[in-house]
Design a protein around this motif. Structure first.
Motif, PDB file in Angstrom:
ATOM      1  N   LYS A   3      44.074  38.705  30.532  1.00 19.41           N
ATOM      2  CA  LYS A   3      44.287  37.294  30.217  1.00 19.41           C
ATOM      3  C   LYS A   3      44.539  36.616  31.250  1.00 19.41           C
ATOM      4  O   LYS A   3      44.955  36.907  32.220  1.00 19.41           O
ATOM      5  N   SER A   4      43.724  35.113  31.562  1.00 21.13           N
ATOM      6  CA  SER A   4      44.041  34.432  32.564  1.00 21.13           C
ATOM      7  C   SER A   4      44.485  33.171  32.175  1.00 21.13           C
ATOM      8  O   SER A   4      44.188  32.722  31.185  1.00 21.13           O
ATOM      9  N   LYS A  15      38.179  42.003  33.770  1.00 20.22           N
ATOM     10  CA  LYS A  15      38.845  41.869  35.198  1.00 20.22           C
ATOM     11  C   LYS A  15      38.158  41.685  36.476  1.00 20.22           C
ATOM     12  O   LYS A  15      38.690  40.934  37.396  1.00 20.22           O
ATOM     13  N   GLU A  16      37.006  41.989  36.556  1.00 18.38           N
ATOM     14  CA  GLU A  16      36.299  42.013  37.652  1.00 18.38           C
ATOM     15  C   GLU A  16      35.798  40.264  38.023  1.00 18.38           C
ATOM     16  O   GLU A  16      35.334  40.058  39.126  1.00 18.38           O
ATOM     17  N   PHE A  17      35.906  39.643  37.073  1.00 14.89           N
ATOM     18  CA  PHE A  17      35.633  38.167  37.200  1.00 14.89           C
ATOM     19  C   PHE A  17      37.093  37.204  37.317  1.00 14.89           C
ATOM     20  O   PHE A  17      36.626  36.099  37.279  1.00 14.89           O
ATOM     21  N   GLU A  18      38.057  37.873  37.156  1.00 11.97           N
ATOM     22  CA  GLU A  18      39.304  37.066  37.217  1.00 11.97           C
ATOM     23  C   GLU A  18      39.239  35.974  38.468  1.00 11.97           C
ATOM     24  O   GLU A  18      39.609  35.015  38.234  1.00 11.97           O
ATOM     25  N   GLN A 148      25.974  38.179  31.390  1.00 12.49           N
ATOM     26  CA  GLN A 148      25.453  39.458  30.693  1.00 12.49           C
ATOM     27  C   GLN A 148      26.542  40.272  30.245  1.00 12.49           C
ATOM     28  O   GLN A 148      26.238  40.879  29.055  1.00 12.49           O
ATOM     29  N   LYS A 149      27.510  40.432  30.931  1.00 16.48           N
ATOM     30  CA  LYS A 149      28.858  41.192  30.434  1.00 16.48           C
ATOM     31  C   LYS A 149      29.366  40.725  28.941  1.00 16.48           C
ATOM     32  O   LYS A 149      29.485  41.453  28.037  1.00 16.48           O
ATOM     33  N   ILE A 150      29.567  39.410  28.880  1.00 21.31           N
ATOM     34  CA  ILE A 150      29.861  38.619  27.836  1.00 21.31           C
ATOM     35  C   ILE A 150      29.006  38.929  26.695  1.00 21.31           C
ATOM     36  O   ILE A 150      29.267  39.195  25.475  1.00 21.31           O
TER      37      ILE A 150
END
Length: 378
Positions: A3-4, A15-18, A148-150
């Motif tokens: 969570k951000s 996580k990799e896009f935080e 793409q991940k979403i």
């Protein structure tokens, strides 16, 4: 996934896009190139190469061979996006009141689908809705890998939901088939399928002669409290309403429902239920059904469920049916002996339990998806 709390990013982010860029704000009309469909309702037939759809839970209205359609933009292929959010199994035309998305700048396909689903229109007036939608601000990530991940995440979640829906639908079909075979057909005295050791014709009786339908109590507004000794069970509490009224009234025994009692909601949404909660007072629009010794509870529930299915079949699926006590009491039912009733009732109740289990799983998945959409988009 973590969570951000950063501004202009979702509450929940992979996580990799935080530490990736914040999301961008644009208007839909600056992103999407669209095409509005003309009405094809007059051109449909019972079969053809293309499906013809309209908006709604059961969108297919017919088929076409494609000859009347002169605008290639009206041919919508699997994977194309429409504001209806209908994903077909074959190429299709939108019958009326639909919008096809021809292209979307800087949007990955599955991510776009979920973005549009977040702004899913109401069932009526898709073009009118889209006129409002295209002027609406939308937040999105410009990072194609994150898109793409979403998109993949929600695509897999949709597949899981669809799988559970298919399992649920199959269970309902199997149970429906058993209901048809384990009860005598109209004009018959014996069913097609029976448990070993049972033979002979079933007895026909009027339901009102072997069961008593008791109305609940009508309440004045000042008798319904925010808290009290007893909950007041209303029709909505069986379906979509989680809120309760309470009462401190001490009434005759017939006005209470205990766990395990057979009841029937007869106003607005109708149907039989076995109450699985604490002792409650019940509203006027509910019947408590007291059974004679010649009726088994679980067997009677199956009779009433089969009767509900027949009523729905004759009213094109509408649940807004008003059932009267006189109608119920005058229904003629077929009865085997009590031992055969118990075996039939117990066997079919296993299907009820499985159906309820899969329905709960499906509802949980849909709620989970709605929560993820809310948290993974700004």
């Amino acid at each position: 996934m973590s969570k951000s709390k950063k501004r202009l990013v979702p509450v929940r982010r992979f996580k990799e896009f935080e530490n990736a860029d914040t999301w961008e704000q644009r208007k839909f009309k600056d992103i999407l190139k669209t095409h509005s469909f003309r009405s094809y309702l007059a051109d449909i037939s019972e079969n053809g190469e293309y499906e013809v759809i309209q908006q709604g839970d059961k969108p297919i209205v017919g088929y076409s061979d494609g000859k009347p359609f002169t605008n290639y933009k009206d041919i919508t292929l699997f994977g194309d996006h429409t504001v209806s959010l209908y994903k077909p199994k074959k190429p299709f035309f939108v019958a009326t009141d639909g919008v096809k998305i021809l292209s979307a700048d800087n949007f990955e396909g599955d991510y776009l689908y979920t973005t549009l689903e977040r702004y899913k229109p109401e069932p009526q007036g898709y073009k009118r809705h889209f006129t409002i939608l295209k002027n609406q601000d939308v937040w999105f990530t410009g990072n194609m890998e994150e898109q793409q991940k979403i998109g993949t995440f929600f695509k897999q979640l949709d597949k899981t939901i669809a799988l559970h829906q298919r399992k649920l639908d199959k269970l309902k079909r199997v149970k429906s088939a058993y209901l048809t075979e384990m009860f005598p057909a109209e004009g018959e005295r014996e069913p097609k399928r029976r448990f070993p050791g049972f033979t002979g014709a079933w007895e026909q009786r009027k339901l009102g002669k072997v069961a008593t339908f008791i109305n609940g109590r009508a309440y004045k507004q000042n008798e319904l409290l925010d808290s009290g000794k007893y909950k007041v069970l209303r029709v909505g509490n069986f379906y979509t309403n989680d809120s309760w009224y309470y009462s401190n009234l001490e009434l005759a025994d017939k006005y209470y429902i205990d766990k395990g009692d057979l009841v029937y909601t007869w106003s607005a949404t109708f149907g039989p239920h076995i109450w699985d909660g604490e002792k409650v007072i019940y509203h006027y629009h509910i019947w408590k059904i007291e059974l004679s010794e010649s009726l088994d509870r679980d067997f009677t529930l199956q009779i009433l469920e089969a009767d509900k299915a027949k009523l729905l079949a004759n009213t094109h699926g509408s649940t807004m049916i008003h059932v009267t006590k006189k109608d119920m009491e005058s229904k003629v039912i077929s009865l085997p002996n009590i031992e055969e009733q118990k075996q039939i009732g117990s066997y079919l109740m296993k299907f009820n339990s499985l159906i309820a289990l899969h329905q709960r799983k499906l509802d949980k998945l849909k709620k989970m998806k709605a929560a993820y959409i809310n948290e993974m988009f700004v």
